[in-house]
Design an enzyme around this catalytic site. Structure first.
Site, PDB file in Angstrom:
ATOM      1  N   ASP A 100      61.833  78.930  28.113  1.00 50.03           N
ATOM      2  CA  ASP A 100      61.740  78.973  26.646  1.00 50.03           C
ATOM      3  C   ASP A 100      60.295  78.783  26.195  1.00 50.03           C
ATOM      4  O   ASP A 100      59.804  79.480  25.302  1.00 50.03           O
ATOM      5  CB  ASP A 100      62.614  77.882  26.024  1.00 50.03           C
ATOM      6  N   HIS A 144      61.110  83.088  33.840  1.00 52.92           N
ATOM      7  CA  HIS A 144      61.634  82.576  35.114  1.00 52.92           C
ATOM      8  C   HIS A 144      60.872  83.194  36.291  1.00 52.92           C
ATOM      9  O   HIS A 144      60.580  82.513  37.275  1.00 52.92           O
ATOM     10  CB  HIS A 144      63.129  82.907  35.250  1.00 52.92           C
ATOM     11  N   GLU A 195      65.038  76.139  32.425  1.00 48.48           N
ATOM     12  CA  GLU A 195      65.372  76.811  31.166  1.00 48.48           C
ATOM     13  C   GLU A 195      64.394  76.412  30.051  1.00 48.48           C
ATOM     14  O   GLU A 195      63.941  77.249  29.275  1.00 48.48           O
ATOM     15  CB  GLU A 195      66.810  76.489  30.750  1.00 48.48           C
ATOM     16  N   GLU A 249      63.629  85.465  30.157  1.00 45.71           N
ATOM     17  CA  GLU A 249      64.034  85.847  31.527  1.00 45.71           C
ATOM     18  C   GLU A 249      62.810  86.121  32.406  1.00 45.71           C
ATOM     19  O   GLU A 249      62.774  85.719  33.569  1.00 45.71           O
ATOM     20  CB  GLU A 249      64.935  87.087  31.483  1.00 45.71           C
TER      21      GLU A 249
END
Length: 475
Positions: free
Chosen positions: A419, A339, A415, A336
């Protein structure tokens, strides 16, 4: 010959008839396309009854079957609710539901002493009636989804009383935000002159930033209980990780999401030097209601070595154990925070605002076209709110479909990057196991049709994410 004649006949129709026909045709085309995709995915749910070889180390047969049946039920529900929604929307357009509701709003305003010159007042009554209609027609579907499907598969934790209080509270809070914001937006459009679209866009930008800022502090606590994460190892490790990547963390909260559902999540919010992290209690192994239920039923704290536990308790732990260990929670947070560090949040805001500006500009170009209003039954008046509804919802619908697909593709890319960021933090192994656990807890089905996945999945399929992590996963 026949096709050519029908096309000629269509072009000879008045402009408003062509517009109305095109809107209906496009709506049903999108619906049929979505139904086609859903049926492709449904076929996967029906035919993939055994755990595929590549999933052997990830999912046991029992969880796989539970997930398959859950997704099948959701698919059936989605089909019928989608069909209802499309038919309802079509009937509203065909039978003049929008102009009827506008006239009804005018009558209510008339009873209160407000004449036709009070267009903004009438617009607010229209919005109130429209959202009330939407809430009431959507209520049976929401009840069925919560108390039949989610209940059947062990996710629902709500009572009917809690659900209804929650629904009423949501409606009231929505009106408290929607009506004042809409009235100000309509006023700005009315007095803004030739460049009203710039002022309208700036206003919506400010409103969206304010709402994002106050949501978790003032709006979300109206529905869920937020408590600071207690002092301890997990909090210390979160603070250390945030400091290492220069994330300006001020507070860490745990939200009591378990009182409505056992689905889990985590997010951060806030602007500039004032960031907060929110963890759902269902994400944390030590907070999970399901795990506490197991402890209560066993009549004692479970022992680390598992000795002395009955076979029944062991079976429950195996099947019901929920949430992630601290290391896995940190890995999820690493993703998170990735991001944030990679600028995905800012990029999404920029894309959203560029789109918003473009839409307001095109609205300014189109708002004077009388045939747009006539197409939806407004022959004698051209209310600003109705113009916004027609242009943003119906005229822009092809553009919105294309934009939605592009944003889905971009989201999947983000995403993978998040990761990879967690992997750089040394969290690949823990993120790998966390993704598997979260997939199991949420009964996600790890096999997907490529076309359905490409069109709908804002997150990459589980196997693709695990493959990317496995390439350099720590031992």
């Amino acid at each position: 010959m026949g096709m050519s004649a029908s096309l000629d006949a269509m072009w000879e129709m008045p402009a408003e008839k062509r517009i109305f026909g095109a809107v209906l045709l496009f709506s049903w085309t999108v619906y049929l396309w979505e139904t086609f995709l859903a049926q492709r995915q449904r076929r996967i749910y029906k035919t993939t009854t055994c755990v595929p070889t590549e999933l052997g180390q990830i999912m046991d047969a029992e969880t796989f079957e539970k997930s398959r049946l859950y997704q099948l039920d959701k698919s059936t529900f989605s089909f019928w609710s989608g069909l209802y929604s499309e038919v309802e929307g079509t009937l509203i357009l065909l039978f003049g539901g929008i102009p009827y509701l506008w006239r009804l709003s005018g009558r209510f305003c008339g009873y209160a002493g407000f004449g036709p010159e009070y267009e903004i007042t009438q617009s607010l009554v229209f919005l109130l009636l429209a959202t009330l209609f939407s809430a009431l027609t959507g209520l049976p579907w929401s009840l069925y989804n919560t108390f039949v499907i989610e209940e059947k598969h062990g996710f629902n934790h709500q009572t009917l009383e809690f659900f209804m209080k929650d629904a009423i509270k949501k409606f009231i809070v929505t009106q408290c935000i929607l009506l004042p914001v809409s009235s100000l937006l309509l006023y700005i459009i009315k007095i803004g002159g030739d460049y009203f679209f710039i002022y309208a866009w700036l206003f919506t930008l400010v409103v969206s930033l304010v709402l994002v800022t106050i949501y978790a502090d003032y709006i979300a606590p109206l529905f869920d209980k937020f408590t600071p994460l207690p002092e301890g190892k997990l909090k210390q490790e979160i603070e250390v990780m945030a400091k290492n990547i220069d994330f300006p963390l001020t507070k860490v909260y745990v939200v009591e999401g378990s009182k409505r559902s056992s689905h889990s999540n985590a997010y951060f919010y806030g602007f500039f030097k004032n960031k907060r992290i929110v963890l759902f209690d269902t994400l944390l192994e030590e907070y999970s209601v399901l795990n506490k239920d197991i402890q209560e039923e066993s009549g004692m704290e479970p022992r680390n070595d598992g000795e002395g536990d009955s076979e029944e308790i062991k079976a429950k732990v195996k099947n019901k154990k929920q949430g992630c260990k601290n290391e896995e929670v940190l890995a999820v947070l690493g993703h998170e925070l990735g991001h944030w560090k990679l600028g995905h949040t800012v990029k999404n805001i920029i894309i959203s605002q560029m789109n918003s500006f473009l839409c307001f500009f095109l609205f300014a170009v189109l708002i004077g076209r009388k045939e747009l209003f006539a197409a939806f039954g407004f022959y004698d008046c051209q209310p600003t709110l109705i113009g916004l509804l027609i242009i943003f919802q119906f005229i822009f619908s092809p553009y919105n479909e294309v934009l939605s697909f592009c944003l889905t593709v971009l989201s999947r890319r983000f995403e993978f990057q998040a990761d990879a960021f967690a992997k750089k933090l040394g969290k690949a192994k823990d993120l790998y196991s966390a993704l598997i656990k979260l997939n199991k807890d949420n009964l996600g089905f790890p096999v997907s049709d490529w076309l359905f996945s490409m069109w709908h999945y804002s997150h990459p399929p589980l196997l693709e994410r695990l493959q990317a992590l496995r390439s350099t996963k720590q031992d």
